[in-house]
Each structure stands twice: as C-alpha cells, then as structure tokens.
Design an enzyme around this catalytic site. Structure first.
Site, short mmCIF file in Angstrom:
data_model
loop_
_atom_site.label_atom_id
_atom_site.label_comp_id
_atom_site.label_asym_id
_atom_site.label_seq_id
_atom_site.Cartn_x
_atom_site.Cartn_y
_atom_site.Cartn_z
CG ASP A 263 -14.89 -4.25 -7.97
OD1 ASP A 263 -14.87 -4.62 -6.77
OD2 ASP A 263 -15.26 -4.99 -8.89
C1 BGC Z 1 -16.00 -7.67 -6.62
C2 BGC Z 1 -17.12 -6.79 -6.14
C3 BGC Z 1 -17.27 -6.92 -4.65
C4 BGC Z 1 -15.94 -6.54 -4.00
C5 BGC Z 1 -15.94 -6.59 -2.50
C6 BGC Z 1 -14.71 -7.45 -5.84
O1 BGC Z 1 -13.80 -8.45 -6.13
O2 BGC Z 1 -15.79 -7.46 -7.99
O3 BGC Z 1 -18.32 -7.12 -6.79
O4 BGC Z 1 -18.32 -6.15 -4.18
O5 BGC Z 1 -14.94 -7.42 -4.47
O6 BGC Z 1 -15.95 -7.89 -2.06
#
Ligand code: BGC
Length: 743
Positions: A263
């Site tokens: 993530d």
């Molecule tokens: C989120 C993810 C997301 C990623 C990219 C993170 O803050 O938890 O679900 O895909 O950002 O935007």
C-alpha cells in the site's frame, strides 16, 4: 500518444541487436515461464532492483532497454482515478481522464448477483485498459468489523462467503482485459483510525474463518495477478512485509504466483521487505494521503538500500529473483500481452452497467402500507429534501475519489422519472458538508446556504405538509470522519441534525420515504415513525437514475444487506466485547484485540439473541415470495458425499421480481463453539407473477467445516446439521436436518 506504450514489443525488436531470431521473451506464442527465464538471463542487477519500486506516484519503470514497458497502476475500485502529476497527488489536469463511476462495492455486494459482479469487473477493466493501466487497485474485501470503519463502503460486507463469491467474478472481469486486479488490503485492515499503527490481535480461527476467505478465493478461484498488503500490523509486523501472511499463507499455502504490491507508504523496513514477501514498493515517503516527500524513489526500502546490501554481500539474490519473476509474470499477463483488447471508456454500455449495478444493489429496508413505489395521481406533488439529493458523491472519500464525466443526482434522477406525472419541488432541509474537492478535483457545486438549521427545517416541514409524497435523501457523505479513508466515524448516528429533521418530516407527512446514502449502517431512532426506508449506497455516475428506478417502481428492488444494521453501536461485537480502537502501547502502536473472535456481524447477533435494526441478508421487494418446504435427497452424508436440498419459491405478487434465496448451515453439536448459522450458498432468481422455481443447493463436507486451531486445519465433525433456507438471516422459511456420517 507514446507509441512505446502501444507497441513495446515491436519497438524492442527494432532496438535489439540483430540476433537472427526473435528472443524467446518476445515470442508471444512461447510459455510465459520460458519468457520470464529468458528475461532473467538478460537483466542486470540494477535493472532488477529498479523494477521493484516506484518511479512515480503510480508507476514502476519496466526495462526500457529490453522493451519491457512501465507498469502503471490506478485506483480503483469504483472507477479510474484522474491522472495526477508524476510525483504529486495533485491533478495533472488532463482533459481526457474523466471516468464512469460505478457504484461502491457495498452496493455490488448487496446485489448478491455474480453476473453483475462480472459485468462490473469487465466494464471497469475496459476503462482501465483504455487508459493504459496495467493494474487496477481494487477490489477491496476487508471484512466489515465495525460500522465506524471509514472505508467499509469500498468493501463487500461482513460475511466471508458472500465476499468470496462476489469478488471472484469482479477479478475475472477486470483481468479479461489484460489488466490485473489488485485485491486489497491484505489483511486485517478493518479500521482507518490509526491505520499505520494498529497491531491486530486475532485468534487463528477468526483469521481463517472470517478475515482470510475472500482473499483466498481471490487467489485460488479468481486468479488475481496482484495483491496489496495492508497498512496495519499483525503479529507486530506490517501487512506489506508480513512473514506469516505473505510468505506462509499467501505464497506458501495458497500458491499465489503473482506480485505483492505495497500500500502507498506501507513499507517500513528493508530487511523485512526483502525477506517477507513484498514484491513492489509504492508510495514510500507518503502516508498514502496527506504527507509527501518528493522524489524519494532512490531511498525506497527496496531501492538503493537493497542494492547496497546485495553489492556488499550482506544479502543474496534469491529473494530478488523471486520478486523479479513475479513482476515479469505480471508484465507478461498485462502490458506484454499482444492480444490485449483495447478497452473503452465513457461508453453507453458502461453507463448502462453502472445503472444496472445500482438497480440490483439498492435495498428496500422498510415499506409499510405500500408507500413505495410512488404512484403519482393527477396533480401529484412530491417534495424532495435533504443535502444528499443534490450533493455529488463521487468526489471525496480518499483514494477512491473520482473525476466523473457526469453524475446524475437523486433530485435530477427523480425529476427525469416523474416529469409529466408529478410536480417536484426541493427543500434543502439541512446543511452538511458543502466542500467538494479532493486532490484538486472539484465538483463545481456551490452548496453554501447561509440559513440557520431552524429555518431549513421549517421550510422543509412547511413544504412537506403540502406534498403528496416526501422523499428525504440524506445519510453520510465522503467527508472526513464519515465514509472516508484515513478516518473513522465517531458514532453510529446520522450527522448534521438529520434525525430531528426526519422526525419533523414524519409528523408533517405520513408518506415519508427516507433514502439513506451511505456505505455503513446508521442508527435510525425514528424508524417506527417512517413508513418507507431505502438503503441507496454511493451509486456513482447513474446514482439519481438508479434511485428513481427503484422509487418509481420501474425496477423492483432486489438488493439484500451485505452487513447487519445494529440498533445501537454497543450491540455490535467489536464495540461490545472486542476492542476498538485498542490500547496504545509505550512504543506508540495500538494493540487491537478482536475478542469477539469468529462472532462477527450476524454471527454475533444470532449468538447473543440481539435483534438488529436490519439483519444481514434483509431486503424487501414490491412483490411477495412464498417458500415451500425444503426437501433433501438424503438425510445422511458420507465423508466424501453430498446432500442436495431443494425448495420451491413462488412469486405470489402481481409484478415480476428477483429474490435472493439464502442457504445457511447450522452445526447442532460441535467440540468448539460455532455460530448459530452461517451462509453457505445463495441464488438470485427472477420470477414472473405466479411463477415457481425449484432452487437446489448441493452441500458437501467443506460447507460443514470449521477451522480447528489445535489441528491447524479445517474439520467437519460427524453429527447432526441443519440446512436452513430463507429470505434473510432473520427470516428462515424452512429447514431440514441431516447427519454427517463418521469416516
Ligand atoms: C490506499 C490504497 C490506494 C493507494 C493509492 C492508499 O492510501 O490505502 O487503497 O490504492 O493509496 O492511492
């Protein structure tokens, strides 16, 4: 357009030294594993390490020298996110990056319709492909543990079986486009508050029975090509480099051959990232949302620090090669695939799909006295009131925020549906959050209203008195501490004084219809005073049209709740016996113990005999369905046998409708405590008035199992079981007993 993206292999052929014949890795007819090995021989150490981490907010570099394209990722999971700058969260201000917003995944789960899930995946995958993305960051399948979780709207509810069944077709649909799904957030990311610092303590049984099944189905049945690690910790290790979750379970037990993506900002340690199963590092130097260090790519944990460790001999290259092979596999499945379809975006088909998903997922919670569907008579006056009738809901909520080509508001949808048959007026009723901006995408709406709460209520109530119907559209929104990433809600109640307004409207007009827009359960202290309540979710581009389809009766509602609505927060297990948000340790980490164990959602309400406001699986129709008596082909099951149960379901009303027939299994005696019943199958059927269908379910030993921590495996204990068939978890219509025989 950069031709390199479209014709990478052709370009590579031109730039390669003339070797006499096509290298294996560029031969599309060759086996992917052979192609991977061919590339492995050609890569330098530096090229390999470069592949492991981001080069921009959403891309990793590929290998230019060999014609292996960059890998571009995008959020997900409800539409394709607008383009941001290379190294910023801010907009790139493209003029061709608007999307169709599909309904939120709670709505998809509420459809209980696997064909609809495939349609969803295929459609969003086409948009991703057209925008040249290799990976779609979604779907999310974290289990709904508490109604306060700000991201429940991005997930598929509280039940592991339902989430498993619904996630598989979505993945297949996305990947049919040569775009990888990225199932997130693996695992135990069940609250947003302290999301980087929560250390989940959960027993093995709950882990296996509740929190992992949807991920396992995504891997083994859906064949997902990527998985995103979670922000939280488990066993004191972050999800993105968690030895047990990634190495032992995902890649070991489940045989996952794809790539684990971190993530954004979820990687914290080079050594753990090397050894504990992370393959691609993204977003380091940001918390995933609000903080951001610039151009930090060389400093990523899997960048220079890794390279230096290899160069110095501190670590070998075994893990590196495994990671690179996985990334190459991803490339060959997506960007290196010559027969990839081209995709499409903003098509009529995608809008139609968005509307159909919404139509299938909206849940009719209550309909007393047949208030719904709205039946306008001559001179009919309908008052629409509430901020959510006019507020754009596709902007906000965190990384799933979208820039849409269009979004039909509920008011607009209702005006479309009733033009010519009723006069529609609007009163604001309350002011919630008037902002409408996320990462530079603005709704363009000016929702400011300087009047006091009293004035707004008074206006709405006065207009309600004159109306034949009052449609209140309220609920939550995508703002901070509502249904929003990186924050949780602070309570179960509706914000902005809506309860008071609803009470006043109910007094003024007895044909009040409350449309609740949310991705979470909300308290409804006024429930006995309101004849009709509709759960409408975040429905995306076609929101207003889908809501109008249901309220007008153009579509007969058929959605069923994918999670329980508790009457009070304390009734729900995480807030009754479990911990939320946990206890902070001296090192700043929050230990959060899931003391409720396997008793999540309806499993808890059944066990404690607590009546929820609305039960899991509940959802009404404008027609009625009668259930016959369930019959079984046998009352005994051999260890490797099956029992087939059948039931007749009849549409006894006067309009066509769809019903979700649900099969629950109850283990009457077991060595470990088991839930009163658990969902083990369901079927959505469509019946004309008067029509009967025989629904058949085949039960095998797997449906009778529980996870026995002592044996570290699944066990079905011989003895008596009940197959219970019903229209909701609290509405079982018929049941039959059978016995699992000793081996
Ligand atoms: C989120 C993810 C997301 C990623 C990219 C993170 O803050 O938890 O679900 O895909 O950002 O935007």
């Amino acid at each position: 357009m950069n031709l390199k993206f479209l014709f990478p292999t052709a370009l590579a052929l031109l730039t390669l030294p003339l070797a006499g014949q096509t290298p294996v890795y560029l031969d599309n007819t060759a086996d992917i594993e052979d192609r991977i090995e061919d590339v492995m021989k050609r890569l330098t150490l530096e090229e390999k390490v470069a592949m492991l981490h981001a080069q921009s907010k959403f891309s990793s570099p590929g290998v230019k020298r060999l014609g292996i394209p960059e890998i571009w990722m995008t959020d997900g999971p409800h539409g394709i996110r607008a383009e941001v700058l290379w190294d910023e969260w801010n907009q790139a201000h493209w003029t061709n990056d608007s999307c169709v917003a599909f309904p939120a995944l709670t709505c998809l789960a509420a459809s209980w319709n696997e064909d609809i899930s495939y349609l969803y995946g295929k459609s969003i995958g086409e948009e991703a492909r057209y925008r040249n993305k290799a990976v779609l960051l979604g779907p999310g399948v974290n289990i709904y543990r508490t109604p306060l979780n700000g991201r429940n709207f991005e997930y598929m509810g509280e039940d592991p079986f339902l989430a498993s069944r619904m996630v598989v077709p979505y993945i297949k649909g996305v990947q049919s486009n040569g775009v990888a799904a990225c199932v997130k957030h693996y695992a135990l990311n069940n609250n947003e508050i302290n999301r980087h610092t929560s250390n989940v303590i959960v027993d093995d049984r709950a882990l296996r029975e509740i929190y992992l099944p949807a991920f396992k189905a995504a891997v083994q049945e859906g064949g997902t090509w990527t998985i995103m690690g979670s922000y939280n910790l488990y066993r004191n290790q972050h999800g993105c480099h968690n030895e047990y979750l990634l190495n032992d379970i995902l890649k070991g037990e489940w045989g996952f051959d794809g790539a684990v993506v971190s993530d954004w900002g979820g990687t914290h340690d080079t050594d753990q990232a090397i050894t504990n199963g992370l393959d691609m590092e993204f977003g380091t130097g940001t918390n995933g949302l609000s903080s951001n260090s610039r151009n930090a790519y060389d400093n990523y944990y899997l960048a220079m620090p890794y390279l230096e460790r290899i160069r110095s001999g501190e670590v070998g290259t075994e893990e590196l090669d495994d990671k690179v092979r996985r990334i190459l596999r991803l490339a060959f499945r997506t960007v290196m695939r010559q027969d990839r379809p081209f995709g499409s975006m903003l098509s009529d088909e995608h809008y139609a799909a968005a509307r159909e998903i919404g139509d299938e997922g909206i849940v009719l919670l209550k309909n007393e006295g047949g208030v719904l569907p709205v039946k306008p008579e001559e001179g009919c006056r309908i008052l629409v009131t509430g901020e959510n009738a006019i507020k754009m809901m596709t902007v906000g909520g965190g990384s799933s925020s979208l820039k849409v080509q269009r979004e039909i508001s509920p008011l607009e949808g209702l005006r479309n549906a009733f033009s010519g048959t009723a006069e529609i007026s609007y009163a604001r009723g309350y002011v919630g959050d008037v902002t409408g901006e996320y990462d530079g995408v603005t709704t363009g709406q000016n929702l400011k209203d300087g009047r006091s709460a009293e004035e707004l209520v008074a206006e709405a109530v006065e207009m309600a008195r004159e109306a034949d119907y009052v449609i209140f559209v309220g609920g939550l929104n995508k703002s901070w501490q509502q249904d929003c990433e990186n924050s949780d809600r602070t309570g179960l109640g509706l914000p902005y004084g809506q309860d008071r307004l609803i009470e006043a409207l109910a007094e003024a007009n007895d044909r009040l219809i409350v449309v609740n827009i949310s991705g979470n359960a909300v308290a409804m202290p006024w429930i006995d005073k309101v004849p009709a309540v509709v759960q409408a979710w975040y429905l995306g581009s076609e929101a207003g049209n889908s809501i109008a389809d249901i309220l007008s009766g153009a579509v007969n509602p058929s959605g069923k709740l994918p999670f329980t609505f508790p009457a009070a927060l304390e009734d729900s297990p995480a807030h009754s016996v479990g911990e939320y948000p946990g206890r902070q340790r001296e090192d700043g980490i929050w230990d959060i113990e899931y003391k409720e164990g396997i008793f999540v959602g309806y499993r808890w309400f059944d066990k404690e005999k607590i009546r929820p406001l609305f039960a899991f699986g509940h959802g009404l129709s404008y027609t009625d369905f009668s259930y016959g008596k369930v019959s079984a082909d046998s009352r005994t099951m051999d260890a490797d046998g099956t029992v087939t149960v059948s039931i007749d379901v009849t549409n006894t009303g006067d309009r066509p409708g769809k019903e979700v027939v649900q099969l629950y299994i109850s283990d009457l005696k077991s060595s470990l405590p088991r839930p009163v019943k658990e969902l083990k199958d369901f079927r959505k059927i469509s019946l004309a008035p008067g029509e009967t269908e025989t629904v058949t379910f085949t039960i095998d030993k797997d449906d009778l199992c529980f996870f026995d921590p002592a044996r570290n495996g699944w066990v079905a204990e011989p003895g008596k079981f009940k197959a219970m068939i019903g229209s909701a978890s609290d509405d079982i219509r018929s049941e039959v007993q059978f016995t699992l025989e000793q081996d």
